[in-house]
Design a protein around this motif. Structure first.
Motif, short mmCIF file in Angstrom:
data_model
loop_
_atom_site.label_atom_id
_atom_site.label_comp_id
_atom_site.label_asym_id
_atom_site.label_seq_id
_atom_site.Cartn_x
_atom_site.Cartn_y
_atom_site.Cartn_z
N ASN A 50 0.82 -1.22 0.00
CA ASN A 50 0.00 0.00 0.00
C ASN A 50 0.85 1.27 0.00
O ASN A 50 0.32 2.38 0.09
CB ASN A 50 -0.95 0.01 1.20
CG ASN A 50 -0.20 0.01 2.53
OD1 ASN A 50 1.04 -0.04 2.57
ND2 ASN A 50 -0.95 0.05 3.63
N GLY A 51 2.17 1.11 -0.07
CA GLY A 51 3.06 2.26 -0.12
C GLY A 51 3.44 2.83 1.22
O GLY A 51 4.21 3.80 1.29
N GLU A 52 2.92 2.24 2.30
CA GLU A 52 3.23 2.75 3.64
C GLU A 52 4.51 2.13 4.18
O GLU A 52 4.81 0.96 3.93
CB GLU A 52 2.07 2.44 4.59
CG GLU A 52 0.78 3.14 4.24
CD GLU A 52 0.92 4.65 4.27
OE1 GLU A 52 1.53 5.17 5.23
OE2 GLU A 52 0.41 5.31 3.35
N LEU A 53 5.27 2.91 4.92
CA LEU A 53 6.51 2.43 5.52
C LEU A 53 6.21 1.32 6.53
O LEU A 53 5.39 1.51 7.42
CB LEU A 53 7.23 3.59 6.21
CG LEU A 53 8.63 3.32 6.75
CD1 LEU A 53 9.63 3.17 5.59
CD2 LEU A 53 9.08 4.47 7.65
N VAL A 54 6.87 0.17 6.37
CA VAL A 54 6.64 -0.94 7.30
C VAL A 54 7.88 -1.23 8.15
O VAL A 54 7.76 -1.86 9.21
CB VAL A 54 6.22 -2.23 6.56
CG1 VAL A 54 4.89 -2.03 5.86
CG2 VAL A 54 7.28 -2.69 5.57
N GLY A 284 12.64 -5.18 -5.05
CA GLY A 284 11.18 -5.16 -5.09
C GLY A 284 10.61 -6.53 -5.32
O GLY A 284 11.10 -7.28 -6.17
N THR A 285 9.58 -6.89 -4.56
CA THR A 285 8.96 -8.21 -4.69
C THR A 285 7.68 -8.11 -5.52
O THR A 285 7.06 -7.04 -5.61
CB THR A 285 8.61 -8.80 -3.31
OG1 THR A 285 7.54 -8.04 -2.74
CG2 THR A 285 9.81 -8.75 -2.38
N LYS A 286 7.27 -9.23 -6.09
CA LYS A 286 6.09 -9.24 -6.95
C LYS A 286 4.82 -8.84 -6.19
O LYS A 286 3.88 -8.31 -6.79
CB LYS A 286 5.91 -10.63 -7.57
CG LYS A 286 6.97 -10.96 -8.61
CD LYS A 286 6.74 -12.34 -9.22
CE LYS A 286 7.82 -12.66 -10.24
NZ LYS A 286 7.65 -14.02 -10.83
N ASP A 287 4.80 -9.11 -4.88
CA ASP A 287 3.62 -8.75 -4.11
C ASP A 287 3.68 -7.33 -3.54
O ASP A 287 2.85 -6.95 -2.72
CB ASP A 287 3.34 -9.76 -3.00
CG ASP A 287 4.52 -9.95 -2.06
OD1 ASP A 287 5.59 -9.38 -2.33
OD2 ASP A 287 4.37 -10.67 -1.05
N GLY A 288 4.68 -6.55 -3.98
CA GLY A 288 4.63 -5.12 -3.70
C GLY A 288 5.41 -4.62 -2.51
O GLY A 288 5.17 -3.50 -2.04
N LEU A 311 14.64 -8.28 3.88
CA LEU A 311 13.39 -8.85 3.36
C LEU A 311 13.05 -10.17 4.04
O LEU A 311 11.88 -10.44 4.35
CB LEU A 311 13.50 -9.04 1.84
CG LEU A 311 13.55 -7.76 0.99
CD1 LEU A 311 13.63 -8.13 -0.49
CD2 LEU A 311 12.35 -6.86 1.25
N VAL A 312 14.06 -11.01 4.25
CA VAL A 312 13.82 -12.28 4.94
C VAL A 312 13.31 -12.02 6.35
O VAL A 312 12.37 -12.68 6.84
CB VAL A 312 15.11 -13.12 4.96
CG1 VAL A 312 14.94 -14.32 5.90
CG2 VAL A 312 15.45 -13.60 3.57
N ALA A 313 13.93 -11.05 7.05
CA ALA A 313 13.52 -10.74 8.41
C ALA A 313 12.06 -10.29 8.49
O ALA A 313 11.39 -10.50 9.50
CB ALA A 313 14.43 -9.67 9.01
N LEU A 314 11.58 -9.71 7.39
CA LEU A 314 10.18 -9.24 7.34
C LEU A 314 9.25 -10.32 6.83
O LEU A 314 8.06 -10.06 6.63
CB LEU A 314 10.09 -7.99 6.46
CG LEU A 314 10.77 -6.74 7.04
CD1 LEU A 314 10.85 -5.66 5.98
CD2 LEU A 314 10.00 -6.25 8.26
N GLY A 315 9.79 -11.49 6.59
CA GLY A 315 8.96 -12.61 6.16
C GLY A 315 8.71 -12.67 4.67
O GLY A 315 7.72 -13.28 4.23
#
Length: 315
Positions: A50-54, A284-288, A311-315
């Motif tokens: 959704n473009g929000e910082l995670v 960038g991942t395919k799921d955004g 990215l791995v740490a974020l699942g």
């Protein structure tokens, strides 16, 4: 989108927003015999679909020069201007390549399709970084040329866009050129934030500043093939935009080079990867999910490891 003249300006811009040591944390360190020998300070930002910082480390709102990580977005401007690029050529337009024989031949083909040759390129001359191509050039007692420069594919894309749109080819790197105006406008829209300083890249093209969050948001939209719904993009724009990430993933050799980090990352993970000079990286991942990172000292030896680990740490 409108085609009015674009002047990148942020009324709230403050040069102190440019990244400093205070904006960074230690992202990686190198050990020798169990003791730390070197430390890499940097900052990174990750946004969700959704473009929000995670997630972030360091200051995600620090301004950086994204450098060559911007090439896929500049390629989008070339497509919008009418450049006809097959998927292999599109991948090369996004590339920081090694100047291998295949890279050079593909650039020549792109230029020929526009009725041009290497003399139209305004990037610097270079020797190939590809070992085989460099060795062969040395054997032939040949010097550097523009086709071997790592940005030659992007420049060929700009030239095809200029020819297709009837714009001047001699000034295709000028920030006021229609293709460059659209590229700058697109970067603000796709990043969802104003640009900072617009400098000059090593290849001569405009080099704007973005925050890490804005850069991560732009790569998120690229890798998922989505455009902002409220910015006037057409169905044709959406069709062109949706081609870029798949082209990079289908032809990863063109984006960097066989055995090189961006190429191997895309081959092994399916994650879009693009480096930028002075230790910038986007993933960038395919799921955004989009990640942007910058090492403060300009050393990129830890970038891919840090980015993929995040990215791995974020699942």
């Amino acid at each position: 989108m409108t085609s009015d003249a674009f002047t990148p300006s942020d009324p709230h811009y403050n040069p102190d927003r440019s990244i400093t040591a205070n904006d960074t944390v230690e992202l990686a360190h190198v050990t020798r015999n169990g003791a730390v020998e070197s430390r890499h300070l940097g900052a990174l930002a990750v946004v969700g679909p959704n473009g929000e910082l995670v997630a972030s480390l360091g200051n995600p709102e620090a301004l950086i020069f994204p450098r060559s990580t911007l090439k896929p977005f500049q390629a989008f401007a070339s497509l919008r201007a009418g450049a006809e690029l097959d998927d292999e050529e599109l991948a090369l337009a996004c590339a920081s390549h090694q100047g291998g024989v295949r890279h050079q031949e593909l650039t020549e083909r792109m230029l020929a399709e526009a009725g041009l040759d290497a003399g139209a390129l305004k990037c610097p001359d270079a020797m190939p970084r590809d070992k085989d191509a460099r060795r062969e050039r040395i054997k032939q007692d040949a010097g550097p040329d523009k086709l071997a420069f790592n940005c030659s594919g992007k420049h060929a894309g700009f030239l095809k866009a200029a020819v297709a749109s009837g714009a001047d080819t001699g000034s295709y790197l000028d920030p006021e050129h229609p293709v460059q105006q659209d590229a700058l406008r697109l970067l603000e829209v796709l990043g969802g934030a104003p640009l900072g300083v617009v400098g000059v890249d090593g290849c001569g093209a405009p080099a704007p500043q973005l925050t890490l969050t804005a850069l991560a948001r732009a790569i998120s939209r690229l890798s998922s093939g989505t455009l902002p719904s409220d910015e006037g993009f057409t169905d044709e724009d959406a069709a062109l935009w949706s081609r870029i990430a798949p082209a990079m993933l289908a032809h990863p050799w063109a984006v960097h080079g066989e055995g090189e980090e961006n190429t191997v990352t895309m081959q092994c993970t399916g994650v879009v990867a693009k480096l930028g000079a002075e230790a910038v990286l986007v993933l960038g991942t395919k799921d955004g999910y989009g990640l942007a990172l910058k090492m403060l000292d300009g050393s990129d030896r830890a970038n891919t490891r840090v980015g993929l680990d995040a990215l791995v740490a974020l699942g």
